[in-house]
Design a protein around this motif. Structure first.
Motif, mmCIF file in Angstrom:
data_model
loop_
_atom_site.group_PDB
_atom_site.id
_atom_site.type_symbol
_atom_site.label_atom_id
_atom_site.label_comp_id
_atom_site.label_asym_id
_atom_site.label_seq_id
_atom_site.Cartn_x
_atom_site.Cartn_y
_atom_site.Cartn_z
ATOM 1 N N GLU A 89 3.800 -10.739 -10.301
ATOM 2 C CA GLU A 89 4.257 -9.382 -10.576
ATOM 3 C C GLU A 89 5.400 -9.039 -9.626
ATOM 4 O O GLU A 89 5.621 -9.727 -8.626
ATOM 5 C CB GLU A 89 3.121 -8.384 -10.318
ATOM 6 C CG GLU A 89 1.935 -8.534 -11.238
ATOM 7 C CD GLU A 89 0.884 -7.486 -10.936
ATOM 8 O OE1 GLU A 89 1.074 -6.320 -11.334
ATOM 9 O OE2 GLU A 89 -0.119 -7.835 -10.310
ATOM 10 N N THR A 90 6.085 -7.941 -9.914
ATOM 11 C CA THR A 90 7.073 -7.443 -8.963
ATOM 12 C C THR A 90 6.335 -6.900 -7.743
ATOM 13 O O THR A 90 5.130 -6.610 -7.807
ATOM 14 C CB THR A 90 7.932 -6.333 -9.603
ATOM 15 O OG1 THR A 90 7.074 -5.282 -10.030
ATOM 16 C CG2 THR A 90 8.724 -6.863 -10.795
ATOM 17 N N LEU A 91 7.038 -6.752 -6.643
ATOM 18 C CA LEU A 91 6.441 -6.230 -5.412
ATOM 19 C C LEU A 91 5.984 -4.796 -5.644
ATOM 20 O O LEU A 91 6.769 -3.937 -6.021
ATOM 21 C CB LEU A 91 7.462 -6.294 -4.275
ATOM 22 C CG LEU A 91 6.997 -5.778 -2.919
ATOM 23 C CD1 LEU A 91 5.782 -6.553 -2.420
ATOM 24 C CD2 LEU A 91 8.144 -5.858 -1.918
ATOM 25 N N ARG A 92 4.702 -4.565 -5.451
ATOM 26 C CA ARG A 92 4.130 -3.226 -5.664
ATOM 27 C C ARG A 92 4.214 -2.427 -4.365
ATOM 28 O O ARG A 92 3.745 -2.874 -3.325
ATOM 29 C CB ARG A 92 2.659 -3.330 -6.077
ATOM 30 C CG ARG A 92 2.353 -4.041 -7.366
ATOM 31 C CD ARG A 92 2.956 -3.402 -8.590
ATOM 32 N NE ARG A 92 2.623 -2.028 -8.821
ATOM 33 C CZ ARG A 92 1.843 -1.578 -9.801
ATOM 34 N NH1 ARG A 92 1.287 -2.416 -10.644
ATOM 35 N NH2 ARG A 92 1.628 -0.290 -9.950
ATOM 36 N N LEU A 93 4.790 -1.232 -4.453
ATOM 37 C CA LEU A 93 4.880 -0.336 -3.305
ATOM 38 C C LEU A 93 4.340 1.046 -3.650
ATOM 39 O O LEU A 93 4.623 2.020 -2.961
ATOM 40 C CB LEU A 93 6.349 -0.217 -2.842
ATOM 41 C CG LEU A 93 7.028 -1.527 -2.455
ATOM 42 C CD1 LEU A 93 8.484 -1.285 -2.102
ATOM 43 C CD2 LEU A 93 6.300 -2.213 -1.317
ATOM 44 N N ASP A 94 3.556 1.125 -4.726
ATOM 45 C CA ASP A 94 3.006 2.403 -5.160
ATOM 46 C C ASP A 94 1.491 2.415 -4.982
ATOM 47 O O ASP A 94 0.907 1.444 -4.527
ATOM 48 C CB ASP A 94 3.396 2.682 -6.616
ATOM 49 C CG ASP A 94 2.926 1.597 -7.573
ATOM 50 O OD1 ASP A 94 2.543 0.495 -7.117
ATOM 51 O OD2 ASP A 94 2.952 1.835 -8.796
ATOM 52 N N GLY A 95 0.881 3.535 -5.340
ATOM 53 C CA GLY A 95 -0.581 3.641 -5.255
ATOM 54 C C GLY A 95 -1.086 3.302 -3.861
ATOM 55 O O GLY A 95 -0.542 3.778 -2.863
ATOM 56 N N PRO A 96 -2.112 2.480 -3.774
ATOM 57 C CA PRO A 96 -2.687 2.154 -2.464
ATOM 58 C C PRO A 96 -1.726 1.373 -1.577
ATOM 59 O O PRO A 96 -1.853 1.401 -0.355
ATOM 60 C CB PRO A 96 -3.917 1.315 -2.817
ATOM 61 C CG PRO A 96 -3.595 0.728 -4.144
ATOM 62 C CD PRO A 96 -2.792 1.773 -4.862
ATOM 63 N N HIS A 97 -0.743 0.711 -2.186
ATOM 64 C CA HIS A 97 0.223 -0.076 -1.412
ATOM 65 C C HIS A 97 1.146 0.811 -0.573
ATOM 66 O O HIS A 97 1.831 0.306 0.314
ATOM 67 C CB HIS A 97 1.049 -0.964 -2.348
ATOM 68 C CG HIS A 97 0.203 -1.920 -3.104
ATOM 69 N ND1 HIS A 97 -0.264 -1.648 -4.375
ATOM 70 C CD2 HIS A 97 -0.296 -3.123 -2.774
ATOM 71 C CE1 HIS A 97 -0.992 -2.660 -4.782
ATOM 72 N NE2 HIS A 97 -1.031 -3.565 -3.832
ATOM 73 N N ARG A 98 1.156 2.104 -0.842
ATOM 74 C CA ARG A 98 1.910 3.029 -0.004
ATOM 75 C C ARG A 98 1.263 3.169 1.374
ATOM 76 O O ARG A 98 1.934 3.523 2.348
ATOM 77 C CB ARG A 98 1.954 4.424 -0.648
ATOM 78 C CG ARG A 98 2.743 4.490 -1.928
ATOM 79 C CD ARG A 98 2.721 5.881 -2.551
ATOM 80 N NE ARG A 98 3.061 6.894 -1.556
ATOM 81 C CZ ARG A 98 2.366 8.014 -1.377
ATOM 82 N NH1 ARG A 98 1.311 8.287 -2.124
ATOM 83 N NH2 ARG A 98 2.735 8.885 -0.458
ATOM 84 N N PHE A 99 -0.031 2.883 1.460
ATOM 85 C CA PHE A 99 -0.799 3.110 2.678
ATOM 86 C C PHE A 99 -1.197 1.831 3.406
ATOM 87 O O PHE A 99 -1.339 1.831 4.617
ATOM 88 C CB PHE A 99 -2.083 3.887 2.342
ATOM 89 C CG PHE A 99 -1.818 5.168 1.616
ATOM 90 C CD1 PHE A 99 -1.458 6.310 2.313
ATOM 91 C CD2 PHE A 99 -1.913 5.239 0.233
ATOM 92 C CE1 PHE A 99 -1.209 7.509 1.647
ATOM 93 C CE2 PHE A 99 -1.662 6.422 -0.436
ATOM 94 C CZ PHE A 99 -1.305 7.562 0.264
ATOM 95 N N VAL A 100 -1.429 0.758 2.646
ATOM 96 C CA VAL A 100 -1.949 -0.484 3.219
ATOM 97 C C VAL A 100 -1.456 -1.667 2.377
ATOM 98 O O VAL A 100 -1.343 -1.553 1.153
ATOM 99 C CB VAL A 100 -3.498 -0.423 3.306
ATOM 100 C CG1 VAL A 100 -4.151 -0.398 1.956
ATOM 101 C CG2 VAL A 100 -4.066 -1.512 4.160
#
Length: 176
Positions: A89-100
Motif C-alpha cells: 500500500e502507499t505510506l499511511r499517515l492517517d487515522g492511528p498512524h497520525r499518533f503511532v
C-alpha cells in the motif's frame, strides 16, 4: 522469513500468515500445558479492573486501526485473488498512524499486558512483547527501504509504540 518464502510467489503472505498462526498456536498450547492451571495473581480489584480496562481499550483501538489497513492484503488473500495488484500500500499517515507508527503492535501490547493477570498471561505478554518488538524492528527496515526519506521523516516525528501525545509530541495533522 519473507525471503525464504519468496519462492511461493504471490502466495507467500498467505503462507507466512499460516506459519505464524501455527507458531502462535504451539506457543499458546505449550503455555496452557505448562501454566494453564496456575491461579491468577492476587491483585487488588482496582488493579485487575484497570488491566482489563487496558485490554478492552486496546481491543477497541485495534478494531479502529483495522479500518485503516487493507486487511485482505495483510492476510495475503488479495495477492492471490488479484495477482496484478501492487505488492504494498502507499505510506499511511492517517487515522492511528497520525499518533503511532505501529498501531497493531501497540494495541497488541496493550491487550496482552492488560491480560497478564496470571503466570500464563504474564508469560504470554513477555513472549508477545519480544515477538512484536523484533517484528517492529524488521518492519522498520523494510519500510525504510520501501518508502525512503518519506518514512525516515515520519519516523523522526511519530513514535513507534507510545502515542505521540502521551510523550508530549504533536500528532500529524489530519488529512483533508
Amino acid at each position: 522469513m519473507k525471503r525464504r518464502m519468496a519462492a511461493l510467489g504471490r502466495t507467500y503472505r498467505l503462507a507466512y500468515n499460516a506459519v505464524a498462526t501455527v507458531h502462535i498456536a504451539v506457543v499458546f498450547g505449550a503455555g496452557i500445558l505448562l501454566l494453564g492451571d496456575a491461579p491468577r495473581f492476587p491483585l487488588p480489584l482496582w488493579a485487575s479492573a484497570a488491566m482489563f480496562g487496558a485490554a478492552a481499550v486496546g481491543t477497541g483501538l485495534m478494531l479502529w486501526s483495522a479500518r485503516y489497513y487493507d486487511m485482505a492484503r495483510l492476510a495475503g488473500t488479495r495477492q492471490v485473488r488479484e495477482p496484478d495488484a501492487p505488492e504494498d500500500e502507499t505510506l499511511r499517515l492517517d487515522g492511528p498512524h497520525r499518533f503511532v507508527r505501529h498501531p497493531f503492535y501497540a494495541t497488541g501490547l496493550l491487550i496482552v499486558w492488560g491480560l497478564a493477570q496470571s503466570p500464563f498471561g504474564l508469560a504470554t505478554a513477555v513472549w508477545a512483547s519480544l515477538y512484536l518488538v523484533i517484528g517492529a524492528a524488521v518492519e522498520e527496515r523494510r519500510l525504510l527501504r520501501l518508502y525512503g526519506d518519506s518514512y525516515a521523516d515520519y519516523r523522526r516525528k511519530i513514535p513507534g509504540f507510545i502515542p505521540a501525545p502521551l510523550l508530549g509530541r504533536r500528532p500529524l495533522p489530519p488529512r483533508p
